[in-house]
Design a protein around this motif. Structure first.
Motif, mmCIF file in Angstrom:
data_model
loop_
_atom_site.group_PDB
_atom_site.id
_atom_site.type_symbol
_atom_site.label_atom_id
_atom_site.label_comp_id
_atom_site.label_asym_id
_atom_site.label_seq_id
_atom_site.Cartn_x
_atom_site.Cartn_y
_atom_site.Cartn_z
ATOM 1 N N PHE A 111 4.844 -14.016 -6.851
ATOM 2 C CA PHE A 111 4.202 -13.484 -5.654
ATOM 3 C C PHE A 111 5.238 -12.689 -4.858
ATOM 4 N N THR A 112 4.818 -11.527 -4.408
ATOM 5 C CA THR A 112 5.731 -10.640 -3.686
ATOM 6 C C THR A 112 6.163 -11.191 -2.339
ATOM 7 N N ARG A 113 5.282 -11.959 -1.704
ATOM 8 C CA ARG A 113 5.498 -12.404 -0.331
ATOM 9 C C ARG A 113 5.955 -11.225 0.529
ATOM 10 N N SER A 114 6.969 -11.395 1.370
ATOM 11 C CA SER A 114 7.318 -10.329 2.319
ATOM 12 C C SER A 114 8.035 -9.138 1.687
ATOM 13 N N SER A 115 8.412 -9.235 0.420
ATOM 14 C CA SER A 115 9.022 -8.065 -0.219
ATOM 15 C C SER A 115 8.029 -6.912 -0.323
ATOM 16 N N ALA A 116 6.740 -7.201 -0.168
ATOM 17 C CA ALA A 116 5.719 -6.151 -0.238
ATOM 18 C C ALA A 116 5.560 -5.390 1.077
ATOM 19 N N LYS A 117 6.196 -5.825 2.151
ATOM 20 C CA LYS A 117 5.933 -5.230 3.466
ATOM 21 C C LYS A 117 6.169 -3.719 3.539
ATOM 22 N N PRO A 118 7.233 -3.175 2.959
ATOM 23 C CA PRO A 118 7.371 -1.714 3.013
ATOM 24 C C PRO A 118 6.216 -0.985 2.329
ATOM 25 N N ILE A 119 5.657 -1.612 1.294
ATOM 26 C CA ILE A 119 4.520 -1.017 0.578
ATOM 27 C C ILE A 119 3.246 -1.171 1.400
ATOM 28 N N GLN A 120 3.091 -2.312 2.058
ATOM 29 C CA GLN A 120 1.900 -2.548 2.873
ATOM 30 C C GLN A 120 1.823 -1.612 4.070
ATOM 31 N N ALA A 121 2.961 -1.043 4.466
ATOM 32 C CA ALA A 121 2.973 -0.103 5.602
ATOM 33 C C ALA A 121 2.591 1.311 5.194
ATOM 34 N N ILE A 122 2.613 1.609 3.913
ATOM 35 C CA ILE A 122 2.415 2.991 3.459
ATOM 36 C C ILE A 122 1.068 3.577 3.879
ATOM 37 N N PRO A 123 -0.071 2.894 3.645
ATOM 38 C CA PRO A 123 -1.348 3.530 3.983
ATOM 39 C C PRO A 123 -1.456 3.986 5.436
ATOM 40 N N VAL A 146 1.020 4.664 7.632
ATOM 41 C CA VAL A 146 1.950 5.758 7.898
ATOM 42 C C VAL A 146 1.439 7.044 7.248
ATOM 43 N N ARG A 147 0.921 6.913 6.039
ATOM 44 C CA ARG A 147 0.389 8.074 5.311
ATOM 45 C C ARG A 147 -0.789 8.707 6.057
ATOM 46 N N ALA A 148 -1.579 7.870 6.722
ATOM 47 C CA ALA A 148 -2.777 8.354 7.417
ATOM 48 C C ALA A 148 -2.483 8.901 8.813
ATOM 49 N N GLY A 149 -1.261 8.655 9.338
ATOM 50 C CA GLY A 149 -0.905 9.270 10.606
ATOM 51 C C GLY A 149 -0.816 8.346 11.803
ATOM 52 N N ILE A 150 -0.594 7.035 11.595
ATOM 53 C CA ILE A 150 -0.514 6.151 12.768
ATOM 54 C C ILE A 150 0.701 6.461 13.635
ATOM 55 N N ILE A 151 1.765 6.995 13.049
ATOM 56 C CA ILE A 151 2.951 7.322 13.852
ATOM 57 C C ILE A 151 2.598 8.363 14.901
ATOM 58 N N GLU A 152 1.953 9.418 14.468
ATOM 59 C CA GLU A 152 1.580 10.490 15.374
ATOM 60 C C GLU A 152 0.472 10.054 16.335
ATOM 61 N N GLN A 163 2.190 13.544 -2.947
ATOM 62 C CA GLN A 163 3.130 14.012 -1.930
ATOM 63 C C GLN A 163 2.968 13.295 -0.594
ATOM 64 N N ALA A 164 1.741 12.949 -0.229
ATOM 65 C CA ALA A 164 1.516 12.235 1.032
ATOM 66 C C ALA A 164 2.144 10.845 0.978
ATOM 67 N N THR A 165 2.009 10.183 -0.167
ATOM 68 C CA THR A 165 2.624 8.869 -0.344
ATOM 69 C C THR A 165 4.140 8.989 -0.329
ATOM 70 N N ALA A 166 4.661 10.001 -1.016
ATOM 71 C CA ALA A 166 6.107 10.209 -1.050
ATOM 72 C C ALA A 166 6.663 10.437 0.351
ATOM 73 N N ALA A 167 5.953 11.216 1.158
ATOM 74 C CA ALA A 167 6.402 11.489 2.530
ATOM 75 C C ALA A 167 6.385 10.222 3.374
ATOM 76 N N ALA A 168 5.344 9.394 3.205
ATOM 77 C CA ALA A 168 5.260 8.132 3.952
ATOM 78 C C ALA A 168 6.398 7.199 3.558
#
Length: 334
Positions: A43-55, A57-63, A215-220
């Motif tokens: 089980f990934t447990r918290s090692s997955a957190k950077p991946i769980q943030a991708i969607p 960030v990719r969709a624009g929550i930062i902006e 490319q959107a995933t790569a940028a995120a």
């Protein structure tokens, strides 16, 4: 089969044996070195957190919310509730504008002992924001709110945000979604079981977003990992393996509960994962140090920092040396 990773001795008598498995993949996701079973399912447990943030960030929550790099770092963190963690989290909560009670993670006290003592001394109590996974939950709530999705069931595996997360993980890990077993993490979020080799492949891509086709995933990914390297303390905390490794801008790293650890080397284009079979985390620093030494990693300053923070000596509560931990594994070539 797993193998012996670390042995602990007290008074020259063997006291503990920690078994496990290690996997190292190249830029094609092929296993090139290993110890034990490189395809051990963990089980990934918290090692997955950077991946769980991708969607999100990719969709624009930062902006959309005006989030900072510090916000992104704490979003992927297993934070210890230290002052800088809580300052960032409270600001992030205000920016997003959601009720703290929406967080599924249980009200907790900080993992950092001094932070907990300070809170209790001043009459404080448990908060959901003190939970070490609260940043991840805020990120999912922010994305759900931005998209107009339900906030009540954001941690349900069938929720649109969670579906996008598992799809993203599968793509990075070179798996189909059917190959990933989904359980429930300690914080209430979905958690994923997959081979160490697949998690190593995903981390290799986190360190090398230029290898990601979308490319959107790569940028995120580039945005997330830049924030992790810029704010290493926020990703974990004082003296933690994650934070020490992330001070090296050539490394992306994140551990998870129950002994799973993942990191990757950018220049070398290597993804590295391991699992301590008994779930212990005390050996992480020793194992990471040995892996880097066996790979002849060319940044000795990082290895020296690890050795200072995680020496082979075992000390008792009074600070007296009472034993020794020794890494026993030798990486084999596939």
């Amino acid at each position: 089969m797993d193998t012996v990773l670390v042995k602990e001795f007290r008074a020259n008598q063997l006291e503990c044996i920690h078994r496990g498995s290690i996997c190292i993949v190249n830029n094609e996701g092929k296993v090139i070195q290993y110890a034990g079973d490189p395809h051990y399912i963990a089980f990934t447990r918290s090692s997955a957190k950077p991946i769980q943030a991708i969607p999100g960030v990719r969709a624009g929550i930062i902006e959309h919310y005006g989030l900072s790099e510090a916000d992104i770092a704490v979003m992927v963190a297993s934070h210890r509730g230290e002052e800088d963690h809580m300052g960032t989290l409270n600001e992030m909560l205000q920016k997003i504008g959601v009720d703290e009670q929406k967080l599924v993670c249980a009200p907790s006290l900080p993992l950092n002992q001094e932070a907990t003592i300070n809170i209790l001394r001043h009459g404080g109590d448990r908060r959901r924001l003190y939970h070490n996974c609260s940043g991840k939950h805020l990120g999912a709530l922010a994305y759900s709110q931005m998209k107009g999705y339900s906030l009540e069931d954001y941690a349900d595996p069938q929720h649109p945000v969670q579906q996008e997360i598992v799809q993203t993980l599968a793509q990075l890990a070179n798996l189909s979604q059917d190959d990933i077993t989904i359980g429930v993490d300690g914080c209430g979020f979905p958690v994923f079981a997959l081979p160490l080799s697949a998690l190593a492949t995903a981390y290799m891509k986190l360190a090398n977003p230029q290898l990601i086709q979308d490319q959107a995933t790569a940028a995120a990914v580039a945005t997330i990992t830049k924030a992790m390297n810029k704010h290493p303390r926020l990703v974990a905390g004082t003296g933690m393996v994650d934070s020490i490794l992330l001070e090296d801008d050539n490394i992306v790293a994140k551990g998870g509960f129950k002994g799973v650890y993942a990191f990757a080397l950018k220049k070398e284009q290597l993804g590295i994962t391991f699992k301590i079979a008994d779930g212990s985390e005390e050996e992480w620093g020793l194992v990471v140090t040995s892996i880097l030494e066996q790979l002849q990693y060319d940044r000795p300053k990082t290895i020296q920092k690890l050795k200072q923070a995680f020496p082979n000596s075992i000390y008792n509560d009074a600070g007296n040396e009472v034993g020794t931990s020794i890494c026993e594994f030798k990486l084999e070539r596939h």
